[in-house]
Enzyme design. Structure first.
Site, PDB file in Angstrom:
ATOM      1  N   SER A 156      -5.925  -2.926  -3.166  1.00 14.01           N
ATOM      2  CA  SER A 156      -7.093  -3.175  -2.328  1.00 14.01           C
ATOM      3  C   SER A 156      -7.290  -1.969  -1.423  1.00 14.01           C
ATOM      4  O   SER A 156      -6.369  -1.167  -1.226  1.00 14.01           O
ATOM      5  CB  SER A 156      -6.852  -4.438  -1.475  1.00 14.01           C
ATOM      6  OG  SER A 156      -7.778  -4.538  -0.419  1.00 14.01           O
ATOM      7  N   TYR A 200      -2.793 -10.090   4.427  1.00 13.18           N
ATOM      8  CA  TYR A 200      -3.352  -9.501   3.209  1.00 13.18           C
ATOM      9  C   TYR A 200      -3.085  -7.998   3.173  1.00 13.18           C
ATOM     10  O   TYR A 200      -2.642  -7.449   2.151  1.00 13.18           O
ATOM     11  CB  TYR A 200      -4.850  -9.788   3.157  1.00 13.18           C
ATOM     12  CG  TYR A 200      -5.529  -9.336   1.887  1.00 13.18           C
ATOM     13  CD1 TYR A 200      -5.451 -10.113   0.735  1.00 13.18           C
ATOM     14  CD2 TYR A 200      -6.259  -8.153   1.844  1.00 13.18           C
ATOM     15  CE1 TYR A 200      -6.075  -9.714  -0.438  1.00 13.18           C
ATOM     16  CE2 TYR A 200      -6.888  -7.746   0.682  1.00 13.18           C
ATOM     17  CZ  TYR A 200      -6.795  -8.528  -0.456  1.00 13.18           C
ATOM     18  OH  TYR A 200      -7.415  -8.131  -1.621  1.00 13.18           O
TER      19      TYR A 200
END
Length: 262
Positions: free
Chosen positions: A145, A158
């Site tokens: 990501s 995250y």
């Protein structure tokens, strides 16, 4: 040249590819010739996804198991290799996010994100990797990501998981390259999916922010991930190892621009 990207005869396991970007990447592999194996932790979502894949003429097998369950993963990897055949390509795509200010986040929620996003890829790669080592061949793609590189409000768990996944990717390459296993990652930017539909409307502050922050001046389309996926899964990447390819329209390449600047 076409043979470099041809995946005919290959088998690809894509975890959690029941919708969105995971499905787009799996479809890309399927249309390049790969036989697909898709997992999820619930049967109903797998059934719906299987119909979607088969509607495009793709061959797909589905298996229900939790990527964080060591015993279940081992059992199902053995079962897949027995029923379908050797896994040539693994995409660790399954992931979750919990958006909570760090000071308010429960430890259980933090651990849940780490467990799925970081421990899960370790477990699945461990058991698939052992078989790839025996065969002296394999492709592993971890879905990272932009949060592997940047922080953002409310995503501490995250970001920690994806930052860790970046380094796990590099370490997997370090340990397994000698077995002719290429381990790399893809870091998607902001994409037009059903999940982002509510904020991809004119006048929405986040929509305007993404468009102005992205040099390409648009959201990514799921199909924009296919090229990088097929490249990293194919012979074309046989000497590429430990790299993260960010498919983000250029966001990570720029500091951005002032408001009202053309």
């Amino acid at each position: 040249m076409k043979n470099l990207f041809d995946l005919t005869g290959k088998r690809a396991l894509v975890t959690g590819a029941v919708h969105g970007l995971g499905m787009a990447m799996a479809k890309g592999l399927g249309h390049a010739g790969a036989e697909l194996i898709v997992n999820n932790h619930t049967q109903d979502m797998l059934d719906t996804a299987k119909s979607e894949y088969e509607s495009e003429g793709l061959k797909v097998h589905t298996y229900v198991f939790d990527v964080t369950d060591d015993e279940a993963v081992k059992k199902h990897i053995d079962l897949i290799e027995k029923e379908v055949g050797p896994i040539d390509i693994l995409i660790n795509n399954a992931g979750i996010i919990k958006r909570t200010p760090m000071e308010d986040m429960e430890v259980a929620d933090y651990r849940a994100v780490i467990d799925v996003n970081l421990v899960g890829p370790f477990i699945v790669s461990k058991y698939v990797g052992k078989k790839m080592i025996e065969r002296r061949a394999g492709k592993i793609i971890n879905i990272n990501s932009m949060m592997s590189e940047l922080g953002r409000n409310t995503v501490s768990a995250y970001a920690a998981s994806k930052g860790g996944l970046k380094m796990l990717t590099k370490n997997m390459a370090t340990e397994w390259a000698k077995y002719n296993i290429q381990t790399n990652g893809i870091g998607p930017g902001y994409f037009a999916t059903s999940q982002t539909a509510p904020i991809r409307v004119g006048g929405h502050p986040f929509n305007e922010f993404i468009i102005s922050r992205t040099p390409a001046a648009r959201w990514g389309n799921p199909e924009d991930l296919v090229g990088a996926t097929v490249f990293l899964a194919s012979k074309a990447s046989d000497f590429v190892n430990g790299q993260i390819i960010y498919v983000d329209g250029g966001i990570l390449a720029t500091i951005g621009k002032p408001a009202n600047e053309d």
